[in-house]
Scaffold this active site. Sequence first.
Site, PDB file in Angstrom:
ATOM      1  CG  ASP A 268       0.142   0.284   2.409  1.00  0.00           C
ATOM      2  OD1 ASP A 268      -0.356   1.223   3.190  1.00  0.00           O
ATOM      3  OD2 ASP A 268       1.086  -0.257   2.676  1.00  0.00           O
ATOM      4  CG  ASP A 337       0.792  -5.184   6.281  1.00  0.00           C
ATOM      5  OD1 ASP A 337      -0.576  -4.693   6.734  1.00  0.00           O
ATOM      6  OD2 ASP A 337       1.388  -4.618   5.267  1.00  0.00           O
TER       7      ASP A 337
HETATM    8  N1  56B Z   1      -0.265  -2.734   4.422  1.00  0.00           N
HETATM    9  C1  56B Z   1      -1.471  -2.301   4.829  1.00  0.00           C
HETATM   10  N2  56B Z   1      -2.298  -1.444   4.096  1.00  0.00           N
HETATM   11  C2  56B Z   1      -3.289  -0.962   4.929  1.00  0.00           C
HETATM   12  C3  56B Z   1      -4.045  -1.655   6.153  1.00  0.00           C
HETATM   13  C4  56B Z   1      -5.134  -1.101   6.158  1.00  0.00           C
HETATM   14  C5  56B Z   1      -5.995  -1.311   7.621  1.00  0.00           C
HETATM   15  N3  56B Z   1      -5.747  -2.542   8.050  1.00  0.00           N
HETATM   16  C6  56B Z   1      -6.753  -2.837   9.411  1.00  0.00           C
HETATM   17  C7  56B Z   1      -6.702  -4.134   9.799  1.00  0.00           C
HETATM   18  C8  56B Z   1      -5.593  -4.648  10.490  1.00  0.00           C
HETATM   19  C9  56B Z   1      -5.039  -3.390  11.033  1.00  0.00           C
HETATM   20  O1  56B Z   1      -4.890  -3.526  12.317  1.00  0.00           O
HETATM   21  C10 56B Z   1      -5.766  -2.351  10.453  1.00  0.00           C
HETATM   22  O2  56B Z   1      -6.784  -1.937  11.488  1.00  0.00           O
HETATM   23  C11 56B Z   1      -5.405  -0.103   5.420  1.00  0.00           C
HETATM   24  N4  56B Z   1      -4.322  -0.165   4.517  1.00  0.00           N
HETATM   25  C12 56B Z   1      -3.926   0.670   3.424  1.00  0.00           C
HETATM   26  O3  56B Z   1      -3.270   1.745   3.624  1.00  0.00           O
HETATM   27  C13 56B Z   1      -3.876   2.999   2.999  1.00  0.00           C
HETATM   28  C14 56B Z   1      -4.819   3.751   3.789  1.00  0.00           C
HETATM   29  O4  56B Z   1      -3.853   4.460   4.760  1.00  0.00           O
HETATM   30  P1  56B Z   1      -4.726   5.773   5.289  1.00  0.00           P
HETATM   31  O5  56B Z   1      -5.114   6.639   4.428  1.00  0.00           O
HETATM   32  O6  56B Z   1      -3.332   6.406   6.236  1.00  0.00           O
HETATM   33  O7  56B Z   1      -5.629   5.312   6.412  1.00  0.00           O
HETATM   34  C15 56B Z   1      -4.817   2.251   1.815  1.00  0.00           C
HETATM   35  O8  56B Z   1      -3.660   1.750   0.887  1.00  0.00           O
HETATM   36  C16 56B Z   1      -5.417   1.097   2.565  1.00  0.00           C
HETATM   37  O9  56B Z   1      -5.632   0.042   1.655  1.00  0.00           O
HETATM   38  C17 56B Z   1      -3.231  -2.563   6.748  1.00  0.00           C
HETATM   39  O10 56B Z   1      -3.403  -3.177   7.819  1.00  0.00           O
HETATM   40  N5  56B Z   1      -1.830  -2.849   5.815  1.00  0.00           N
END
Ligand code: 56B
Length: 365
Positions: A268, A337
């Site tokens: 991401d 992650d």
């Molecule tokens: N690699 C990765 N990317 C993730 C997440 C999550 C949320 N996951 C939930 C599930 C378990 C965790 O504890 C979180 O509660 C969103 N994203 C990505 O980030 C970007 C959004 O960023 P911002 O605009 O700052 O909210 C967007 O590309 C979105 O697709 C993750 O976990 N890992």
Amino acid sequence: MSDDEVDHELLDLLRARFGIGPANPNAPPDTKVLQNAEFICDNSTDVALNMQYTKLAAIAVGEEMQKREYSTKVWSEHELHPKSKDESTVKFIFTMDLLNFSFWSDRSEEDRFSVTYKDKKWTGYFSLVAALQRALDEDIPITSPEFWVDEEKCTDEVLKKAFRSDTDEEMPMFEERVQCLREAGLILEEEFDSSITTLIENAKGSAAGLVNLLAERFPCFRDEATFERKKVRFLKRAQIFVADLWAAFEGEGYGDFNDIDKITMFADYRVPQMLHTLGVIAYCPPLEARMRRQELIEPGHPWELQIRGCSIWAIEQLRREIVKLQPDAKINAILIDFFLYDLAKEKEKTGDEAIPHHRTRSIWY
Ligand SMILES: Nc1nc2c(c(CN[C@H]3C=C[C@H](O)[C@@H]3O)cn2[C@@H]2O[C@H](COP(=O)(O)O)[C@@H](O)[C@H]2O)c(=O)[nH]1
């Protein structure tokens, strides 16, 4: 050379690395994402992996995850994430990860797209989750595939209401999101009786199999590109869908996969930012300058592919180093992650973001 003189393990490795030779029909499903990430990292000239900082990060991250007893339980503990271990949560997670992309905005914190739900204002990924919860509270069946294809009930006006903002900035890529819902709704209706649990059952308990099924049948999950004339797969939303299921159901029921550790980091824009802050990845000066100026990087640009590929490979190296320190830890790329994403959000709140995240506008992440 007679057959028993052939080193079959090495031959399989070479075949896998260069994508040649007969596909072994009995081989377990593999997404090829990690293999492609290694290829990108080995051929990156503008993004580098720093093993010294990776080893240091393994100490710090490993300790913090152990201290917080970081596990799949954390997923359901978030106030916005669904708690019930049933089909309604499966539908919620599929809808969420169908639309889980590109929330970043050039507006200020006050003016950017945001959703207020139960007296709290949410931005970014959580603005999507809040909008889905709010729509369900308002009796809009936003997580039902039958609804997405019902042109009388699911009009653009109803969807605009479901994803309405507190501010005058619309949800980024709103039209593309509607397109994803319509397309997925049609495919689910044609091939899976409009049932997401049927889709999951088709993967027969394999996480990699479910990721490949999504990439194969749903163009909006087919997150692939070409790097150095080779097709590379990131499959970020397909993978995070499987990971969210696994976490939400704590590895049971619809979250029960026999090969969950084949899932990689989700490429991401948030976790690479955290990896750079930890010194695990470094950018060449022109790229770092482009990011600090918060200028766009086109989807498919070599810089974008190197950031995504090196981040996936970096998390794999970080995981290996953590396992060396904590051989019995129940840790995989998913939990590392999730932890780094949560850490990035904590740092964002305190405003000490060392470097802005890269800005690519696409439906892939
Ligand atoms: N690699 C990765 N990317 C993730 C997440 C999550 C949320 N996951 C939930 C599930 C378990 C965790 O504890 C979180 O509660 C969103 N994203 C990505 O980030 C970007 C959004 O960023 P911002 O605009 O700052 O909210 C967007 O590309 C979105 O697709 C993750 O976990 N890992």
